[in-house]
Structure formats: structure tokens, C-alpha cells
Design a protein around this motif. Sequence first.
Motif, PDB file in Angstrom:
ATOM      1  N   PRO A 193      31.569  36.228  35.416  1.00  0.00           N
ATOM      2  CA  PRO A 193      31.142  37.572  34.984  1.00  0.00           C
ATOM      3  C   PRO A 193      31.185  37.718  33.466  1.00  0.00           C
ATOM      4  CG  PRO A 193      33.366  37.631  35.871  1.00  0.00           C
ATOM      5  CD  PRO A 193      32.826  36.268  36.170  1.00  0.00           C
ATOM      6  N   TYR A 194      31.966  36.869  32.799  1.00  0.00           N
ATOM      7  CA  TYR A 194      32.118  36.964  31.349  1.00  0.00           C
ATOM      8  C   TYR A 194      30.979  36.275  30.595  1.00  0.00           C
ATOM      9  CZ  TYR A 194      36.967  38.225  32.360  1.00  0.00           C
ATOM     10  OH  TYR A 194      38.086  38.833  32.815  1.00  0.00           O
ATOM     11  N   LEU A 197      37.197  41.153  23.328  1.00  0.00           N
ATOM     12  CA  LEU A 197      37.654  41.417  24.686  1.00  0.00           C
ATOM     13  C   LEU A 197      37.812  40.137  25.487  1.00  0.00           C
ATOM     14  CD1 LEU A 197      35.359  44.469  25.266  1.00  0.00           C
ATOM     15  CD2 LEU A 197      37.855  44.503  25.268  1.00  0.00           C
ATOM     16  N   PRO A 253      43.868  39.490  33.420  1.00  0.00           N
ATOM     17  CA  PRO A 253      43.678  39.749  34.847  1.00  0.00           C
ATOM     18  C   PRO A 253      43.747  38.461  35.670  1.00  0.00           C
ATOM     19  CG  PRO A 253      41.643  40.146  33.617  1.00  0.00           C
ATOM     20  CD  PRO A 253      42.735  39.962  32.620  1.00  0.00           C
ATOM     21  N   SER A 267      47.535  37.122  35.726  1.00  0.00           N
ATOM     22  CA  SER A 267      48.479  38.041  36.360  1.00  0.00           C
ATOM     23  C   SER A 267      48.274  38.045  37.872  1.00  0.00           C
ATOM     24  CB  SER A 267      48.367  39.442  35.781  1.00  0.00           C
ATOM     25  OG  SER A 267      47.078  39.946  36.006  1.00  0.00           O
ATOM     26  N   LEU A 268      47.033  37.899  38.308  1.00  0.00           N
ATOM     27  CA  LEU A 268      46.783  37.830  39.750  1.00  0.00           C
ATOM     28  C   LEU A 268      47.163  36.468  40.313  1.00  0.00           C
ATOM     29  CD1 LEU A 268      43.352  39.632  40.245  1.00  0.00           C
ATOM     30  CD2 LEU A 268      45.620  40.456  40.849  1.00  0.00           C
ATOM     31  N   VAL A 293      51.123  38.195  40.752  1.00  0.00           N
ATOM     32  CA  VAL A 293      51.097  39.214  41.811  1.00  0.00           C
ATOM     33  C   VAL A 293      50.789  38.607  43.183  1.00  0.00           C
ATOM     34  CG1 VAL A 293      50.299  41.507  42.391  1.00  0.00           C
ATOM     35  CG2 VAL A 293      50.244  40.761  40.028  1.00  0.00           C
ATOM     36  N   ILE A 294      49.776  37.751  43.251  1.00  0.00           N
ATOM     37  CA  ILE A 294      49.425  37.185  44.564  1.00  0.00           C
ATOM     38  C   ILE A 294      50.566  36.348  45.133  1.00  0.00           C
ATOM     39  CG2 ILE A 294      47.854  35.588  45.745  1.00  0.00           C
ATOM     40  CD1 ILE A 294      45.582  36.743  44.054  1.00  0.00           C
ATOM     41  N   PHE A 335      37.903  35.094  38.347  1.00  0.00           N
ATOM     42  CA  PHE A 335      38.155  35.714  37.042  1.00  0.00           C
ATOM     43  C   PHE A 335      38.067  34.712  35.892  1.00  0.00           C
ATOM     44  CE2 PHE A 335      39.999  38.956  39.770  1.00  0.00           C
ATOM     45  CZ  PHE A 335      39.710  40.132  39.097  1.00  0.00           C
ATOM     46  N   PHE A 383      30.371  38.566  41.241  1.00  0.00           N
ATOM     47  CA  PHE A 383      31.793  38.805  40.972  1.00  0.00           C
ATOM     48  C   PHE A 383      32.340  39.867  41.931  1.00  0.00           C
ATOM     49  CE2 PHE A 383      34.791  41.634  38.673  1.00  0.00           C
ATOM     50  CZ  PHE A 383      35.837  40.765  38.488  1.00  0.00           C
ATOM     51  N   ILE A 438      35.206  39.719  44.724  1.00  0.00           N
ATOM     52  CA  ILE A 438      36.353  40.643  44.737  1.00  0.00           C
ATOM     53  C   ILE A 438      36.545  41.230  46.134  1.00  0.00           C
ATOM     54  CG2 ILE A 438      37.111  42.921  43.910  1.00  0.00           C
ATOM     55  CD1 ILE A 438      37.586  40.743  41.878  1.00  0.00           C
ATOM     56  N   THR A 485      30.696  44.700  31.569  1.00  0.00           N
ATOM     57  CA  THR A 485      31.550  43.597  31.998  1.00  0.00           C
ATOM     58  C   THR A 485      32.993  44.071  32.108  1.00  0.00           C
ATOM     59  OG1 THR A 485      30.094  42.100  30.797  1.00  0.00           O
ATOM     60  CG2 THR A 485      32.200  41.224  31.506  1.00  0.00           C
ATOM     61  N   VAL A 486      33.435  44.826  31.101  1.00  0.00           N
ATOM     62  CA  VAL A 486      34.824  45.311  31.117  1.00  0.00           C
ATOM     63  C   VAL A 486      35.059  46.198  32.332  1.00  0.00           C
ATOM     64  CG1 VAL A 486      36.514  46.702  29.893  1.00  0.00           C
ATOM     65  CG2 VAL A 486      35.092  45.103  28.637  1.00  0.00           C
ATOM     66  N   VAL A 538      35.226  44.079  35.505  1.00  0.00           N
ATOM     67  CA  VAL A 538      36.455  43.311  35.619  1.00  0.00           C
ATOM     68  C   VAL A 538      37.639  44.227  35.922  1.00  0.00           C
ATOM     69  CG1 VAL A 538      38.086  41.882  34.341  1.00  0.00           C
ATOM     70  CG2 VAL A 538      35.657  41.400  34.194  1.00  0.00           C
ATOM     71  N   GLY A 580      37.340  45.410  39.505  1.00  0.00           N
ATOM     72  CA  GLY A 580      37.673  44.290  40.396  1.00  0.00           C
ATOM     73  C   GLY A 580      39.164  44.041  40.419  1.00  0.00           C
ATOM     74  N   PHE A 581      39.757  44.043  39.250  1.00  0.00           N
ATOM     75  CA  PHE A 581      41.191  43.793  39.140  1.00  0.00           C
ATOM     76  C   PHE A 581      41.968  44.884  39.876  1.00  0.00           C
ATOM     77  CE2 PHE A 581      45.196  44.287  36.715  1.00  0.00           C
ATOM     78  CZ  PHE A 581      45.743  43.042  36.968  1.00  0.00           C
ATOM     79  N   TRP A 589      40.978  46.832  42.275  1.00  0.00           N
ATOM     80  CA  TRP A 589      40.771  46.717  43.724  1.00  0.00           C
ATOM     81  C   TRP A 589      41.718  45.677  44.323  1.00  0.00           C
ATOM     82  CZ3 TRP A 589      38.441  49.081  47.691  1.00  0.00           C
ATOM     83  CH2 TRP A 589      38.173  48.353  48.859  1.00  0.00           C
ATOM     84  N   VAL A 590      41.807  44.514  43.681  1.00  0.00           N
ATOM     85  CA  VAL A 590      42.664  43.453  44.195  1.00  0.00           C
ATOM     86  C   VAL A 590      44.127  43.880  44.144  1.00  0.00           C
ATOM     87  CG1 VAL A 590      43.419  41.071  43.825  1.00  0.00           C
ATOM     88  CG2 VAL A 590      41.017  41.666  43.554  1.00  0.00           C
ATOM     89  N   LEU A 604      46.798  44.361  47.149  1.00  0.00           N
ATOM     90  CA  LEU A 604      48.098  43.697  47.145  1.00  0.00           C
ATOM     91  C   LEU A 604      49.222  44.714  47.325  1.00  0.00           C
ATOM     92  CD1 LEU A 604      47.380  41.137  44.321  1.00  0.00           C
ATOM     93  CD2 LEU A 604      48.162  40.546  46.606  1.00  0.00           C
TER      94      LEU A 604
END
Lengths: 428, 524
Positions: A265-266, A284, A291, A294-295, A299-300, A323, A396, A400, B492-493, B496, B499-500, B502-503, B507
Motif C-alpha cells: 500500500p505504501y 510518513l 504498525p 507492533s502487530l 500485539v498478535i 504492512f 491491502f 486486512i 495511504t495514511v 493504513v 487497517g491497523f 481494525w486489526v 485483537l
Amino acid sequence: MDRFWSNSRLVFGSAVLLRVALLGFGILQDNYSPVKYTDIDYFVFTDAARYVATGRSPYMRDTYRYTPLLAWMLYPTAWGGIWFLFGKLLFAFGDIIAGGFVYRILRDGADMPPARALKFTSIWILNPMVAQISTRGSSEGLLGMIIMALLWSVLQKRIVLAGCLLGFAVHLKIYPFIYAASIIWWLNESASAQTSGKHTRSPSTGLLVSLLKFCNRSRILLALSSAITFFSLNVVMYALYGRPFLEHTYFYHLTRTDHRHNFSPYNILLYLQASPETQSNVHLERLAFLPQLSLALVVIPLALARRDLPSTMLAQTFAFVTFNKVCTSQYFLWYMMFLPFYLSSSSLLRNPQVGIVALVVWVLGQAVWIQQAYQLEFLGQSTFVPGLWLSSIAFFLVDIWLLGIIIADVGQQSTRVEYDKSRAKKMS
Amino acid sequence: MKQRITYLLEENDAEVGPEQIQVQDNSLSIHDLYGAKEHRVTLGLDELPQELRLVLNQCHELRIRWASQFLYAGLSPFTSRVSPGLHVFYTPRRKGHDAQICQLLGRVFGNELACESVERSFINVPILSERFSSTASFQYYSLWPSLKKFVTYVEHAVHESQQAKIRSLLDVNQLDVDCDIISHACILNAYWAEPTGNKHWKELIETKKTSGTLEVGILTNEKPLEPEELSLSGVLAVVGEDDRPKATKFSFPSRHHPVPASDLPTYFYTHIKSPAGLHPTLQLTFPSGTKSLIPPNPSCALHAHLTLPSTLLIDKYQLQDPLFLSSQRLRRLHSVAGETDLEAPNWAISRWGSAVLLELAHPSAPPSTPQDGATAGAEAGAGAETAAAAAAADWTVSIPLHLRYLEPRANASGMSAVDVPWPVVFWACAAEEGTKMGMNPFDRTNLGYDGLFGTRTMFYHVPPAVQAAALVERVPVPVLDLGRARYVELGTVVAVVVGFAWVVWKLLAVGGKEGERAQGVKGE
């Protein structure tokens, strides 16, 4: 058909035949067509092997961005002739062995009946995409073998072996370091009742006690063995090949911002930011690791690892790839190898309608992107915006959604008990 | 200062009447001559402006080759070519010394020239063998279409009376400048393929005793006795010394030759296969090539020398497979120098590009290599049957190129373009032992490709097609359109972050259940 699925030799035999057939087809195509069956990367590997065989550095080959060990493993390809196939055989052998581990884990770990286990194993070993990628000469099959061996040895509690495999896998491809988190979290061997809340005198000692409790024997062994393997491999490679080794094997992958179009996506953002004309103050894309890691790393594993380690590893890999700043279809293999463990108890199979929709949108997402990329790359149409960008964002979001389903499914499970049960059964 | 002016006449214009050339005391006048002209000026370094002298003193050699992007004829002995644009070959006096060549080029040719320093802008020239090499070690190139700035610079440097003459340089087709420290001199060589302005040359050539010798020749090609040789005849006169032109005839071995004349003329044109995409194919077509493309002798191999700007590159690994090469009618990649990074975007490249020498397949020699004899045999068999039908089919060679990513552009509908000059195409043939090419008064070296061959190589140049408008092809390149990309950053931001979130929410839901369950366990 039932007889086929009940006979592991038949299933694995067909996997071998499939690869042999593809290898043969590949030889024909390579020899008679200007369009090669063999992957470009395989020429990179074998060129590097040739350099290594003549005592030179594999990094003399442009775009060789891997550990020299890979070039050394393909040493025989430097002998030429039929030996050119050696690496492909190695990779295909690797992905079949990976399938073998998948089968063993499903049988012993999840206690699945043979026919069912074979069917799920076939998602990997009879998958034409997997067989094709290996026989075209991509090293993913070899990596698959190491990752599956890692999972198997963790589940078998062969901690030192697991640590060595983890260290090796990270040396080979970096990204498997995310598995360290889930494995460590999973290894809470004796959460026994003897040290309950009574000992807590103050919050700080309580923290110390839980930290000491956390550093159990398995975790320390895993950490030590993986670190020793990883660093000793690096020391040896550095001693042999010096700075180019670090440069190409690690720094390149850490610092690269691939501006060429890919599924990430980037991607368009990176193209926009990389060019000198659009120097903006806000970068950015430099925060993209937040993200992602961290996932995948925190976190996962924390939320899921103790329920179902293999499916957690799937979720981690899926999050990591989704990601990531660069994403090509080869990366999809990284999570596909975990599908057999997850699908066996997933809502995608329990509820086939959702399953089919999931598969269709996942494939469709790629198809739309590929169509845009084709127009750009071969027809020269400027599809960067909106076409390519929108399709990569759409893909993406599909990913998700799928990741959400996977997480919810793993959350539903108490597979931990299943694996423990089988181990308890064996131990008794 | 020393000057030599040569008019070269086509054979059918070769009759020169006495009224066409008149010799006076200190001058010589030319009337009604039709032909090519070369003007060669040799200047000592101390005759040059100081700013040039200072830089040139730091150079071991500096060689400039400029060619117009408009088609012109190269009459023998002026048959050699370089791709259109400005080529600079340079060897420093001391290794690693820059000598501020880029500043010099900027001042003389124009400051817009993308040249920073030798290190950042020049490429290393590949040479066959360092020991025997007579070619320079660094190369710079720019598709520099006009000599306007150069002419202005020279005008400022010369005496007022000479300025009108200098302006004729604006119409020049080729310009060479050779400076080296050993001869302590610079040689300027300007070539006009045909008379400027009016149809004929009409000139008054004057000289002063103080300004050195001035020799004028009016020459025509004769049939040479040896294949390596060129033979010229005509008249010569040294202005101020001779009172009438003297007849002359002389022969010399030559490095460069035209392709031998035959019923079907040999020439080529270049175009970019459409659609170009991000992997454009440069095609060289030899009209009726299946008949006309005949090697001058069996030792000859057909070559193309490409000068590629940094926006384009070739993948040397792609050009290794014999099957792929023969499918493109290529034989092998002889050499590639310069920016060959396969992945870098154009903005990460500082040097001008790359120089590529390819050996091409030609009809009389099947493109396939001996080891795949089976396919070659089959092709030959099929070829014999259809030979009559395809009597004089075109011969097309494809050169696969790859585009680098270019800078995003605003308001350009997402398209950019790059210009690629036509390559130089020639047969390279072995000459007899002991041939001394340096004896040629019109010898030309340091063209970018001659250093890649032995010193006794002859080049038979295939000329570009006469119908060509310009010897430059334009490739359209898709780029990111900044005008439409404003929402990319924010979009894009948002994607992302959504998406983040949502995940994480999913969790948290899992964690929540775990909490519930834990409480349930306690309750039990």
C-alpha cells in the motif's frame, strides 16, 4: 479418491512427480524458448555460486542480496551442465520436506486423522504455485523447510534445535525474527500455581518476580541458541566477505524503499517521497515499521500465541507482509505455508460461503492490480494514480479483512489444549 | 596556427575548372564547388585563451566529438560517425585529478550542460588492453543539439575580422576537438557535408604571413588498389606559397570505410517498438537487409554502438542467453560501461548513462550459435524454400532496453519522455598485418567504440537512412502525475491507520473474550 487421501506415499509421491514434471518442462522451455522458465533470481544465485566456486565474493554479482551461505549451498551448480538443476532440486526438496513437517505437525500435534491431515498438507505440497516457484528456482521452498522444522521442533519442545533453526532462518531471510516473539510467549512451560499472588510485597519486587518467572529455562535456551547461531553465522560470513556481506544481506533490506510498483500500500507514496522534486518535510514512510512491527512482533503474539502457535505465526506473517513497504507475490508464500494449520479449524471452511468470497476477493484484488501494472509496464500508460494506487489500497484492505477473520478464528480457539493434550498423551 | 581546408567532391562533380579555384598572393578563392568540406585548425596551447590553457595544461588529453542530430552524408574519408550529441573523452594528467573539465565544458558549450565533475558525471571507458590503448580513460556525453554557445564563445575569442567565418560553424555537421599535452596543441576539425546556405561553396580564403600555413585541397575519391586503402586525387595549394594549384594523387590505409557499393544500398533506421512500456525495444531495421547486408569480407562482424542516457539501460544478464540473443537477432554483448545499476531510479544516478557495444546477427550468418545446430539447420531449411518470396526482406534487430523510474511530474497527464540517440552501426573487420592506420591524414580515433577493437581493425560504416528526420528517438515514459497524486499521501495514511485500527480492534475482542473466560474460570 479416498484411497488416495489415505495413503501418504501416494500424496507425497504425486507432489514429487509434480515437481519432476515441472523441472522437465522447465528444461525444455529453457532450451528451446527465448522466454525462460527459470526465475531471474535463480540466475543470480547460480552466478553468485560461480563466483564463490572460484574463490571470489558472491557480491560481485549485481543484485545478489542474500547470505553467501546460499551461494555456497548451490556450489554444485557451478560445475555446469546438468548440475545447473542442483539448486532447483534443493529448493523443491525443501518444500516437500516442509510439507512433511506440516503433515507431522497436523498428525502428532493437532491429532488429526491421516486422510484429513494429508488433505490439509496438500494445500502446500500439491499447490501448483508452490511447486512452480520452487522449480523455477526461488529459494522460498528451502526457507519453508526451515520454518516448518522450526515450528515442529518448538512443538516437540526441542528447544536448542528450534533456536538454531530460528537463528539460521533469520540469517537467511531476516523476517522470521518475528516468530521469536510468538515462540517465546508460547513457551510458558510451568505456569503452575505455586507462585501465586502471595509473594508480592511491593510492585517492584512483584515485577522482578514475574520477570524471573518469565525467564524460564526454555526461553533462555531458545534465546541463547538462536542468538549464538545467528551471530556466529554472521561473524563467519563477515570474516569471509567483510562489509559487502552486511551491506547486501542486511542493510540493503532494512534501508531499501523500493519505488518500483509492487503490491504494497505504501508503493506510490514511496515513489512520491523518494523523488527529489517532491521533498516534503514529513516522511510518513519512515513510520511504516510502526504498525507493521507492533502487530507482527507484539500485539498478535501476545493475544494469540498461547492459544495456537501455528495460526499465530500465520497471523504474524500475514500482518508483516500486508504492512510491508515492499510486497511481491513471492512473499505470499511466507504465509501460505501456515494455511494447513489454520484452515483445519477456520470459519472459512466451516462457513464455505465466506471462504469462497475470501478466496475470490483475494485473487480478484491481485488480478485488478496486475491489470493496472500490465498497462503501466507493457503498454506504457500512466496508471500510477489512481489505478495502481487504488488497487493496491483495495488489496491491502482485503488483506486486512482476511487478517481480521484469522485473528477472530484463532481467538475462538483453545487449541493450546489440543497441542498440550497430544504432548501429554505422548509423555504418559 | 596551421590550417588545412579540404573540399571533397563526389565523383560526378569531380571536374574542377580553373575558374573555380583562383590563387592570389595571400588568398585563394573558391567558386561553384559542390561537395563536403573539412576545416582543420591546429593551435598551440599558448595560442589559446588563458582560461582554457590553465585547464588543458592539467589534461593528458581531451577529445571532443560533436555530431548533429540531423542526417548528413559521410563522404569517404569522412565516413566515421558518433551518435548525435556531445561526446567528451578525457584522460587526466595525474590519476584522480579532475582539472575542472566540467567547468570548462560549461563555459564553452553552455552552463545547462549536466556536468558536475569527472567523478560524478564521467564514466570509465572500457578498453581492450590498457597497455596498447590509445583511447582516453573517461567519457562524458550529452544529447547537446546545438553549437550556438560554442560559436559565441569562439567569436569572442577571435579577431573581429574572423567572426563571420566562425559563424559558419553553426551549420557544421561534425566537430572534433583534440587537445593533448604531448603535442602541446589543440586540433579543431569541422566537417560540413554540403555547402551552407547557397548550393555551392563560394569562399575567399585569406591568410597573413604571421598566422601560419594554410593548405587548401580539392579532392575526389579514386578507386583504391588495396582494400585497406583510400585513394584521393585532385589539387592542392598552400596559400601564400603556391601560385597555382598542384595536381596530386595519393593513397593511404584507412580505419574507416563506407560499406562497399552494391545494387541495393545498405543503410539502417532506428525506431522504438510501440507500445514502449517500461521496457522499450530499440529496433534497427536494414531495409532489404536480407540481401544488402553482406559482410565486406568474411572476417567482418556487424556491430551497433549505443550511447544511452541514464534514463535507459541494458540488462547485461538478460543478454547472456544465446537463445534470447538470437531471437532478437543479436549475437553478443561486446561491452557495456557506465551506469549499469539495474534498480536505481533516474534521480539516484549522477553520471550521464552508459555506452554499449553489441554484435548483431546478419543474414548470411545465422544468428544461432553452433551448439544449437539442430534449430539452425531447421531454420536454414525453411529459409531455402521461402528464399525467393522473401527476396529482399527487411532485416530487423531488436535491442531490449529498460527505463528507469523518472521523477514525478505535475500537469503532464502522467507522461514524461526521454530522447535516445541513434546508435552507430558498422562492420568491424580485421586488416592486413602491418597496416599503419596512423598514416592517414584524415584518421579519426577516440569515437567511443574504436578503443574496444584492436588497432588494426577496419570499420565499414552503415549510414543512417536518408529519410530520417532526426537521428534521435523519443520514448514516452509514464510517470506519477503530481497533479492527481495529492490525495495519495493522505489516502495511504488513512488506509493504513484504518487497517491497523481494525486489526487491533479484532485483537482486543479476542483479549476481551480471554478476560471473560479467565473470570469464568475464577468463578468456578
